[in-house]
Motif scaffolding. Structure first.
Motif, PDB file in Angstrom:
ATOM      1  N   GLN A 167      -0.216   1.009   8.964  1.00 41.15           N
ATOM      2  CA  GLN A 167       0.480   0.481   7.796  1.00 41.15           C
ATOM      3  C   GLN A 167       1.091   1.563   6.913  1.00 41.15           C
ATOM      4  O   GLN A 167       1.871   1.250   6.024  1.00 41.15           O
ATOM      5  CB  GLN A 167      -0.476  -0.380   6.954  1.00 41.15           C
ATOM      6  CG  GLN A 167      -0.887  -1.654   7.644  1.00 41.15           C
ATOM      7  CD  GLN A 167      -1.991  -1.443   8.677  1.00 41.15           C
ATOM      8  OE1 GLN A 167      -2.586  -0.376   8.797  1.00 41.15           O
ATOM      9  NE2 GLN A 167      -2.263  -2.471   9.445  1.00 41.15           N
ATOM     10  N   VAL A 168       0.731   2.797   7.144  1.00 38.89           N
ATOM     11  CA  VAL A 168       1.379   3.897   6.420  1.00 38.89           C
ATOM     12  C   VAL A 168       2.592   4.278   7.253  1.00 38.89           C
ATOM     13  O   VAL A 168       2.490   4.934   8.278  1.00 38.89           O
ATOM     14  CB  VAL A 168       0.425   5.095   6.203  1.00 38.89           C
ATOM     15  CG1 VAL A 168       1.145   6.214   5.465  1.00 38.89           C
ATOM     16  CG2 VAL A 168      -0.819   4.657   5.439  1.00 38.89           C
ATOM     17  N   ASP A 218      -0.002  13.299   7.771  1.00 40.81           N
ATOM     18  CA  ASP A 218      -0.372  12.857   9.114  1.00 40.81           C
ATOM     19  C   ASP A 218      -0.846  11.401   9.160  1.00 40.81           C
ATOM     20  O   ASP A 218      -1.085  10.870  10.240  1.00 40.81           O
ATOM     21  CB  ASP A 218      -1.482  13.746   9.685  1.00 40.81           C
ATOM     22  CG  ASP A 218      -0.985  15.131  10.056  1.00 40.81           C
ATOM     23  OD1 ASP A 218       0.243  15.334  10.145  1.00 40.81           O
ATOM     24  OD2 ASP A 218      -1.838  16.022  10.251  1.00 40.81           O
ATOM     25  N   TYR A 219      -1.005  10.742   8.027  1.00 36.04           N
ATOM     26  CA  TYR A 219      -1.493   9.368   8.026  1.00 36.04           C
ATOM     27  C   TYR A 219      -0.700   8.458   8.969  1.00 36.04           C
ATOM     28  O   TYR A 219      -1.310   7.621   9.649  1.00 36.04           O
ATOM     29  CB  TYR A 219      -1.491   8.773   6.617  1.00 36.04           C
ATOM     30  CG  TYR A 219      -2.616   9.217   5.702  1.00 36.04           C
ATOM     31  CD1 TYR A 219      -3.303  10.410   5.886  1.00 36.04           C
ATOM     32  CD2 TYR A 219      -2.970   8.442   4.618  1.00 36.04           C
ATOM     33  CE1 TYR A 219      -4.309  10.808   5.014  1.00 36.04           C
ATOM     34  CE2 TYR A 219      -3.982   8.824   3.744  1.00 36.04           C
ATOM     35  CZ  TYR A 219      -4.648  10.007   3.942  1.00 36.04           C
ATOM     36  OH  TYR A 219      -5.649  10.384   3.084  1.00 36.04           O
ATOM     37  N   PRO A 220       0.623   8.545   9.026  1.00 34.94           N
ATOM     38  CA  PRO A 220       1.343   7.640   9.938  1.00 34.94           C
ATOM     39  C   PRO A 220       0.945   7.808  11.411  1.00 34.94           C
ATOM     40  O   PRO A 220       1.152   6.887  12.206  1.00 34.94           O
ATOM     41  CB  PRO A 220       2.818   8.016   9.732  1.00 34.94           C
ATOM     42  CG  PRO A 220       2.866   8.550   8.336  1.00 34.94           C
ATOM     43  CD  PRO A 220       1.555   9.306   8.190  1.00 34.94           C
ATOM     44  N   MET A 249      -6.895  -1.618   5.034  1.00 32.98           N
ATOM     45  CA  MET A 249      -8.023  -0.690   5.019  1.00 32.98           C
ATOM     46  C   MET A 249      -8.820  -0.761   6.324  1.00 32.98           C
ATOM     47  O   MET A 249      -9.254   0.267   6.848  1.00 32.98           O
ATOM     48  CB  MET A 249      -8.916  -0.953   3.800  1.00 32.98           C
ATOM     49  CG  MET A 249      -8.230  -0.707   2.460  1.00 32.98           C
ATOM     50  SD  MET A 249      -7.477   0.938   2.279  1.00 32.98           S
ATOM     51  CE  MET A 249      -8.936   1.961   2.202  1.00 32.98           C
ATOM     52  N   ARG A 250      -9.020  -1.950   6.865  1.00 30.85           N
ATOM     53  CA  ARG A 250      -9.722  -2.063   8.153  1.00 30.85           C
ATOM     54  C   ARG A 250      -8.951  -1.323   9.249  1.00 30.85           C
ATOM     55  O   ARG A 250      -9.541  -0.609  10.065  1.00 30.85           O
ATOM     56  CB  ARG A 250      -9.912  -3.529   8.543  1.00 30.85           C
ATOM     57  CG  ARG A 250     -11.049  -4.201   7.812  1.00 30.85           C
ATOM     58  CD  ARG A 250     -11.399  -5.557   8.420  1.00 30.85           C
ATOM     59  NE  ARG A 250     -10.263  -6.470   8.460  1.00 30.85           N
ATOM     60  CZ  ARG A 250      -9.886  -7.252   7.461  1.00 30.85           C
ATOM     61  NH1 ARG A 250     -10.551  -7.248   6.328  1.00 30.85           N
ATOM     62  NH2 ARG A 250      -8.848  -8.054   7.594  1.00 30.85           N
ATOM     63  N   PHE A 266       4.339   1.997   2.551  1.00 34.67           N
ATOM     64  CA  PHE A 266       3.285   1.218   3.185  1.00 34.67           C
ATOM     65  C   PHE A 266       3.795  -0.188   3.463  1.00 34.67           C
ATOM     66  O   PHE A 266       4.543  -0.746   2.667  1.00 34.67           O
ATOM     67  CB  PHE A 266       2.077   1.042   2.247  1.00 34.67           C
ATOM     68  CG  PHE A 266       1.597   2.297   1.608  1.00 34.67           C
ATOM     69  CD1 PHE A 266       0.663   3.093   2.234  1.00 34.67           C
ATOM     70  CD2 PHE A 266       2.072   2.685   0.364  1.00 34.67           C
ATOM     71  CE1 PHE A 266       0.209   4.253   1.635  1.00 34.67           C
ATOM     72  CE2 PHE A 266       1.625   3.839  -0.240  1.00 34.67           C
ATOM     73  CZ  PHE A 266       0.688   4.626   0.395  1.00 34.67           C
ATOM     74  N   ARG A 267       3.314  -0.760   4.552  1.00 36.38           N
ATOM     75  CA  ARG A 267       3.578  -2.170   4.814  1.00 36.38           C
ATOM     76  C   ARG A 267       2.469  -2.690   5.705  1.00 36.38           C
ATOM     77  O   ARG A 267       2.228  -2.165   6.777  1.00 36.38           O
ATOM     78  CB  ARG A 267       4.924  -2.371   5.487  1.00 36.38           C
ATOM     79  CG  ARG A 267       5.160  -3.858   5.714  1.00 36.38           C
ATOM     80  CD  ARG A 267       6.534  -4.155   6.183  1.00 36.38           C
ATOM     81  NE  ARG A 267       6.623  -5.596   6.427  1.00 36.38           N
ATOM     82  CZ  ARG A 267       7.551  -6.141   7.142  1.00 36.38           C
ATOM     83  NH1 ARG A 267       8.477  -5.383   7.689  1.00 36.38           N
ATOM     84  NH2 ARG A 267       7.565  -7.430   7.321  1.00 36.38           N
TER      85      ARG A 267
END
Length: 153
Positions: free
Chosen positions: A37-38, A30-32, A135-136, A53-54
Motif C-alpha cells: 500500500q505504500v 524502501d517501503y514500496p 497495517m496487516r 499510500f493507497r
C-alpha cells in the motif's frame, strides 16, 4: 468530537532481530519494496520525504514526513506528517521475550483530504478498516522481506 481525527496503534511481531527490523523501518524509501500500500516514497532531503499510500479504498493519500526523532538505542523512529494527513507517527522497536522483535506503531492524525473530511462521520468505520488492512499487509510484507533477504538491512 472531531470525526476527522484518528489515533491508531498496531503491534507487529516480527521473527527477526530488532536491529534488522529497526534498520528496515528507518529506510522509508524502501517501503514500496515490501509494503504493497505504500506506492511511492521520494526523499526531499536528509530528514524528510514525500509518500503516497493507497489501500483497498479508491483514493490515495499524500504526505510529507519529516524526521522528529531517530534513536537506534531506544528503537524509536518518529516523524511529523503534513499533507492529506497532519500529525505524527512513531515506531518503537523492542526485543520480544524468546526471540524476534515487537514493533509498535502509533499514529495521531487529522485528515485534511477534502473527500475524506466530507465523509468523516459515515466513512469513519470504513477508513479504520482500510488502515487496519494496510497495517496487516505491512506486517506480512516486512516479515517476508526480511525472511527472503537475510542480507537486507
Amino acid at each position: 468530537m472531531d470525526w476527522s481525527r484518528y489515533r491508531f496503534r498496531s503491534v507487529w511481531d516480527i521473527p527477526a532481530a530488532p536491529g534488522r527490523v529497526y534498520a528496515a523501518l528507518e529506510r522509508a524509501e524502501d517501503y514500496p519494496r515490501w509494503w504493497p500500500q505504500v506506492r511511492r516514497v521520494d526523499p526531499v532531503d536528509a530528514r524528510s520525504g514525500t509518500a503516497r499510500f493507497r489501500s483497498f479504498l479508491p483514493y490515495e493519500l499524500r504526505v510529507t514526513a519529516t524526521e522528529l526523532l531517530r534513536d537506534p538505542q531506544r528503537g524509536v523512529l518518529e516523524v511529523a506528517l503534513r499533507g492529506d494527513l497532519d500529525g505524527w507517527a512513531r515506531w518503537t522497536v523492542t526485543p520480544r521475550p524468546g526471540g524476534g522483535t515487537r514493533a509498535l506503531y502509533e499514529q495521531e492524525v487529522v485528515v485534511r483530504k477534502p473527500l475524506m473530511r466530507r465523509l468523516a462521520l459515515p466513512g469513519r468505520p470504513v477508513f479504520r478498516l482500510n488502515h487496519a488492512a494496510m497495517m496487516r499487509a505491512g506486517r506480512r510484507g516486512l516479515t517476508g522481506y526480511l525472511a527472503r533477504r537475510p542480507d537486507a538491512v
